[in-house]
Write a protein that holds these residues in place. Structure first.
Motif, PDB file in Angstrom:
ATOM      1  N   GLU A   1       0.802  -1.226   0.000  1.00 49.36           N
ATOM      2  CA  GLU A   1       0.000   0.000   0.000  1.00 49.36           C
ATOM      3  C   GLU A   1       0.838   1.281   0.000  1.00 49.36           C
ATOM      4  O   GLU A   1       0.418   2.302  -0.503  1.00 49.36           O
ATOM      5  CB  GLU A   1      -0.900   0.009   1.245  1.00 49.36           C
ATOM      6  N   GLN A   2       2.035   1.186   0.647  1.00 47.29           N
ATOM      7  CA  GLN A   2       2.801   2.428   0.854  1.00 47.29           C
ATOM      8  C   GLN A   2       3.633   2.866  -0.331  1.00 47.29           C
ATOM      9  O   GLN A   2       4.023   4.023  -0.406  1.00 47.29           O
ATOM     10  CB  GLN A   2       3.798   2.219   1.992  1.00 47.29           C
ATOM     11  N   PHE A   3       3.988   1.924  -1.220  1.00 55.44           N
ATOM     12  CA  PHE A   3       4.967   2.253  -2.264  1.00 55.44           C
ATOM     13  C   PHE A   3       4.446   1.941  -3.657  1.00 55.44           C
ATOM     14  O   PHE A   3       3.547   1.121  -3.821  1.00 55.44           O
ATOM     15  CB  PHE A   3       6.259   1.451  -2.043  1.00 55.44           C
ATOM     16  N   GLN A   4       5.062   2.602  -4.635  1.00 58.18           N
ATOM     17  CA  GLN A   4       4.755   2.284  -6.029  1.00 58.18           C
ATOM     18  C   GLN A   4       6.037   2.319  -6.852  1.00 58.18           C
ATOM     19  O   GLN A   4       7.029   2.916  -6.394  1.00 58.18           O
ATOM     20  CB  GLN A   4       3.721   3.264  -6.580  1.00 58.18           C
ATOM     21  N   PRO A   5       6.025   1.707  -8.029  1.00 56.47           N
ATOM     22  CA  PRO A   5       7.243   1.721  -8.847  1.00 56.47           C
ATOM     23  C   PRO A   5       7.740   3.154  -9.048  1.00 56.47           C
ATOM     24  O   PRO A   5       6.946   4.084  -9.223  1.00 56.47           O
ATOM     25  CB  PRO A   5       6.778   1.109 -10.175  1.00 56.47           C
ATOM     26  N   GLY A   6       9.053   3.288  -8.959  1.00 52.09           N
ATOM     27  CA  GLY A   6       9.655   4.617  -9.128  1.00 52.09           C
ATOM     28  C   GLY A   6      10.044   5.254  -7.795  1.00 52.09           C
ATOM     29  O   GLY A   6      10.918   6.108  -7.750  1.00 52.09           O
ATOM     30  N   ASN A   7       9.384   4.830  -6.689  1.00 53.83           N
ATOM     31  CA  ASN A   7       9.733   5.389  -5.380  1.00 53.83           C
ATOM     32  C   ASN A   7      11.187   5.056  -5.043  1.00 53.83           C
ATOM     33  O   ASN A   7      11.661   3.955  -5.335  1.00 53.83           O
ATOM     34  CB  ASN A   7       8.857   4.802  -4.271  1.00 53.83           C
ATOM     35  N   GLU A   8      11.860   6.006  -4.395  1.00 55.45           N
ATOM     36  CA  GLU A   8      13.243   5.769  -3.950  1.00 55.45           C
ATOM     37  C   GLU A   8      13.196   5.439  -2.460  1.00 55.45           C
ATOM     38  O   GLU A   8      12.659   6.215  -1.661  1.00 55.45           O
ATOM     39  CB  GLU A   8      14.090   7.007  -4.235  1.00 55.45           C
ATOM     40  N   VAL A   9      13.723   4.279  -2.114  1.00 57.78           N
ATOM     41  CA  VAL A   9      13.556   3.763  -0.752  1.00 57.78           C
ATOM     42  C   VAL A   9      14.884   3.262  -0.184  1.00 57.78           C
ATOM     43  O   VAL A   9      15.851   3.075  -0.917  1.00 57.78           O
ATOM     44  CB  VAL A   9      12.527   2.609  -0.719  1.00 57.78           C
ATOM     45  N   TYR A  10      14.893   3.029   1.113  1.00 57.96           N
ATOM     46  CA  TYR A  10      16.062   2.404   1.751  1.00 57.96           C
ATOM     47  C   TYR A  10      15.620   1.644   2.983  1.00 57.96           C
ATOM     48  O   TYR A  10      14.503   1.842   3.476  1.00 57.96           O
ATOM     49  CB  TYR A  10      17.131   3.434   2.062  1.00 57.96           C
ATOM     50  N   GLY A  11      16.481   0.735   3.470  1.00 60.60           N
ATOM     51  CA  GLY A  11      16.116  -0.039   4.652  1.00 60.60           C
ATOM     52  C   GLY A  11      17.106  -1.155   4.936  1.00 60.60           C
ATOM     53  O   GLY A  11      18.063  -1.361   4.188  1.00 60.60           O
ATOM     54  N   ASP A  12      16.840  -1.850   6.031  1.00 56.36           N
ATOM     55  CA  ASP A  12      17.712  -2.940   6.500  1.00 56.36           C
ATOM     56  C   ASP A  12      16.987  -4.267   6.286  1.00 56.36           C
ATOM     57  O   ASP A  12      15.908  -4.495   6.833  1.00 56.36           O
ATOM     58  CB  ASP A  12      17.990  -2.708   8.001  1.00 56.36           C
ATOM     59  N   LEU A  13      17.590  -5.157   5.485  1.00 58.87           N
ATOM     60  CA  LEU A  13      16.967  -6.455   5.177  1.00 58.87           C
ATOM     61  C   LEU A  13      17.567  -7.584   5.995  1.00 58.87           C
ATOM     62  O   LEU A  13      17.453  -8.752   5.601  1.00 58.87           O
ATOM     63  CB  LEU A  13      17.148  -6.789   3.690  1.00 58.87           C
ATOM     64  N   SER A  14      18.266  -7.269   7.105  1.00 59.61           N
ATOM     65  CA  SER A  14      18.925  -8.370   7.825  1.00 59.61           C
ATOM     66  C   SER A  14      17.862  -9.368   8.269  1.00 59.61           C
ATOM     67  O   SER A  14      16.795  -9.000   8.742  1.00 59.61           O
ATOM     68  CB  SER A  14      19.747  -7.854   9.009  1.00 59.61           C
ATOM     69  N   GLY A  15      18.174 -10.651   8.074  1.00 61.36           N
ATOM     70  CA  GLY A  15      17.166 -11.694   8.298  1.00 61.36           C
ATOM     71  C   GLY A  15      16.823 -12.319   6.967  1.00 61.36           C
ATOM     72  O   GLY A  15      16.879 -13.535   6.808  1.00 61.36           O
ATOM     73  N   THR A  16      16.508 -11.486   5.982  1.00 65.47           N
ATOM     74  CA  THR A  16      16.222 -12.042   4.654  1.00 65.47           C
ATOM     75  C   THR A  16      17.419 -11.859   3.713  1.00 65.47           C
ATOM     76  O   THR A  16      17.631 -12.649   2.799  1.00 65.47           O
ATOM     77  CB  THR A  16      14.971 -11.398   4.023  1.00 65.47           C
ATOM     78  N   TRP A  17      18.203 -10.798   3.943  1.00 61.27           N
ATOM     79  CA  TRP A  17      19.442 -10.527   3.201  1.00 61.27           C
ATOM     80  C   TRP A  17      19.229 -10.376   1.695  1.00 61.27           C
ATOM     81  O   TRP A  17      18.118 -10.109   1.265  1.00 61.27           O
ATOM     82  CB  TRP A  17      20.502 -11.601   3.500  1.00 61.27           C
ATOM     83  N   GLY A  18      20.335 -10.528   0.939  1.00 62.48           N
ATOM     84  CA  GLY A  18      20.238 -10.438  -0.524  1.00 62.48           C
ATOM     85  C   GLY A  18      20.601  -9.074  -1.087  1.00 62.48           C
ATOM     86  O   GLY A  18      20.401  -8.809  -2.265  1.00 62.48           O
ATOM     87  N   GLY A  19      21.141  -8.191  -0.243  1.00 64.29           N
ATOM     88  CA  GLY A  19      21.385  -6.807  -0.660  1.00 64.29           C
ATOM     89  C   GLY A  19      22.531  -6.588  -1.630  1.00 64.29           C
ATOM     90  O   GLY A  19      22.539  -5.597  -2.351  1.00 64.29           O
ATOM     91  N   PHE A  20      23.489  -7.508  -1.679  1.00 65.09           N
ATOM     92  CA  PHE A  20      24.607  -7.323  -2.621  1.00 65.09           C
ATOM     93  C   PHE A  20      24.163  -7.833  -3.989  1.00 65.09           C
ATOM     94  O   PHE A  20      24.569  -8.908  -4.454  1.00 65.09           O
ATOM     95  CB  PHE A  20      25.839  -8.121  -2.175  1.00 65.09           C
TER      96      PHE A  20
END
Ligand SMILES: NC(=O)c1ccc[n+]([C@@H]2O[C@H](COP(=O)([O-])OP(=O)(O)OC[C@H]3O[C@@H](n4cnc5c(N)ncnc54)[C@H](OP(=O)(O)O)[C@@H]3O)[C@@H](O)[C@H]2O)c1
Length: 271
Positions: A29-48
């Motif tokens: 609900e909060q985001f749509q394509p094109g939005n610029e976002v950031y966050g911490d995915l620790s637990g699911t990982w995959g950031g590199f």
């Protein structure tokens, strides 16, 4: 063993990310394509990686004035600093704070937050990082290769520790009466000792021993506020390319980095 018995459960590491949303799931609900976002995915990982799949609640909108490198440097280290100092350390103006392991991610956010709250801050790190610490606003610096801060007779109201490489009794000795020791991580043996003897020390000495359990992304809105007001800025060591991740990890492992290391994904990586 938690991370895989015979081989890592997660093949792609990397927790802090920043980027542009390509696609969203039906229930987002909060985001749509094109939005610029950031966050911490620790637990699911995959950031590199060029692309990563993230849960909606692991992301926050990136302020327009914050570039992707700055955004990627923030999530985990800044949350640990805020939660260590504010939630566990209950910082107040005038307190004497010492940060052990001051020149890395948590310490460089920690000093900025502490100075905003009017604390007197001492930083402990290796010789090569002391000038950087002074330039960041640390009032005092201690070179751990030359001096053991728990043996100087100097006491602090609050210790924020990212290394936890000493006995909990040494740390307690460097605390003022009613002082607080907060660890965000370090040696497992020392952490276990803090967990075991913390309640006893609190009862006998009236000194507080606290361990931070990271609440991922909890304070990103606060970080956005501070960043937009020009009150906080991530310290970034050189950015590396995606193909240079092994080299970056090696550099990080050697502890030579100042602040945070960022991996930059180029358009050519995605093509
Ligand atoms: N609580 C949680 O839920 C949670 C979650 C994620 C991570 N963590 C923890 O958070 C911490 C990450 O902190 P960070 O990102 O700031 O680490 P970092 O960037 O690696 O910084 C650590 C700093 O400590 C310095 N250092 C090394 N040995 C030292 C010593 N003996 N005395 C004083 N300083 C020393 C290093 O510099 P030199 O090598 O040049 O000395 C470096 O500048 C880790 O302990 C990690 O385990 C906790």
């Amino acid at each position: 063993m938690i991370n895989g018995l015979l081989k890592p459960k997660k093949q792609i590491l990397g927790s802090d990310i920043a980027g542009q949303i390509e696609a969203v799931g039906k229930k987002v609900e909060q985001f749509q394509p094109g939005n610029e976002v950031y966050g911490d995915l620790s637990g699911t990982w995959g950031g590199f990686a060029e692309y990563v799949c993230a849960r909606e609640n692991a992301l926050a909108l990136k302020p327009a004035g914050m570039n992707f490198e700055e955004a990627a440097a923030i999530p985990q280290a800044a949350m640990l600093a805020i939660q260590g100092l504010c939630d566990k350390g209950h910082i107040q103006p005038g307190l004497k704070l010492l940060i052990n392991g001051a020149g890395g991610g948590v310490g460089t956010f920690g000093v900025q937050i502490a100075k905003l709250h009017g604390l007197e801050v001492t930083g402990v790190d290796s010789t090569a990082k002391l000038d950087m610490l002074r330039s960041m606003g640390f009032d005092h610096v201690i070179d751990y290769t030359q001096e053991d801060f728990t043996k100087t007779g100097q006491c602090y109201d609050l210790i924020l520790d990212v290394k936890t490489n000493r006995s909990i009794f040494d740390y307690t000795r460097a605390l003022n009466p009613n002082g607080t020791y907060v660890t965000v991580g370090g040696s497992m043996t020392r952490l276990f000792q803090a967990l075991l003897f913390g309640p006893l020390i609190s009862m006998i000495n009236k000194k507080n021993i606290r361990i931070v359990g990271l609440k991922q992304n909890k304070d990103l809105a606060y970080m956005n506020e501070l960043f937009e007001a020009g009150k906080i800025k991530p310290v970034i060591d050189k950015p590396y390319k995606l193909s240079e991740v092994p080299e970056a990890i090696r550099y990080f492992g050697e502890g030579k980095h100042k602040g945070k290391i960022v991996i930059t994904v180029e358009q050519s990586d995605k093509d």
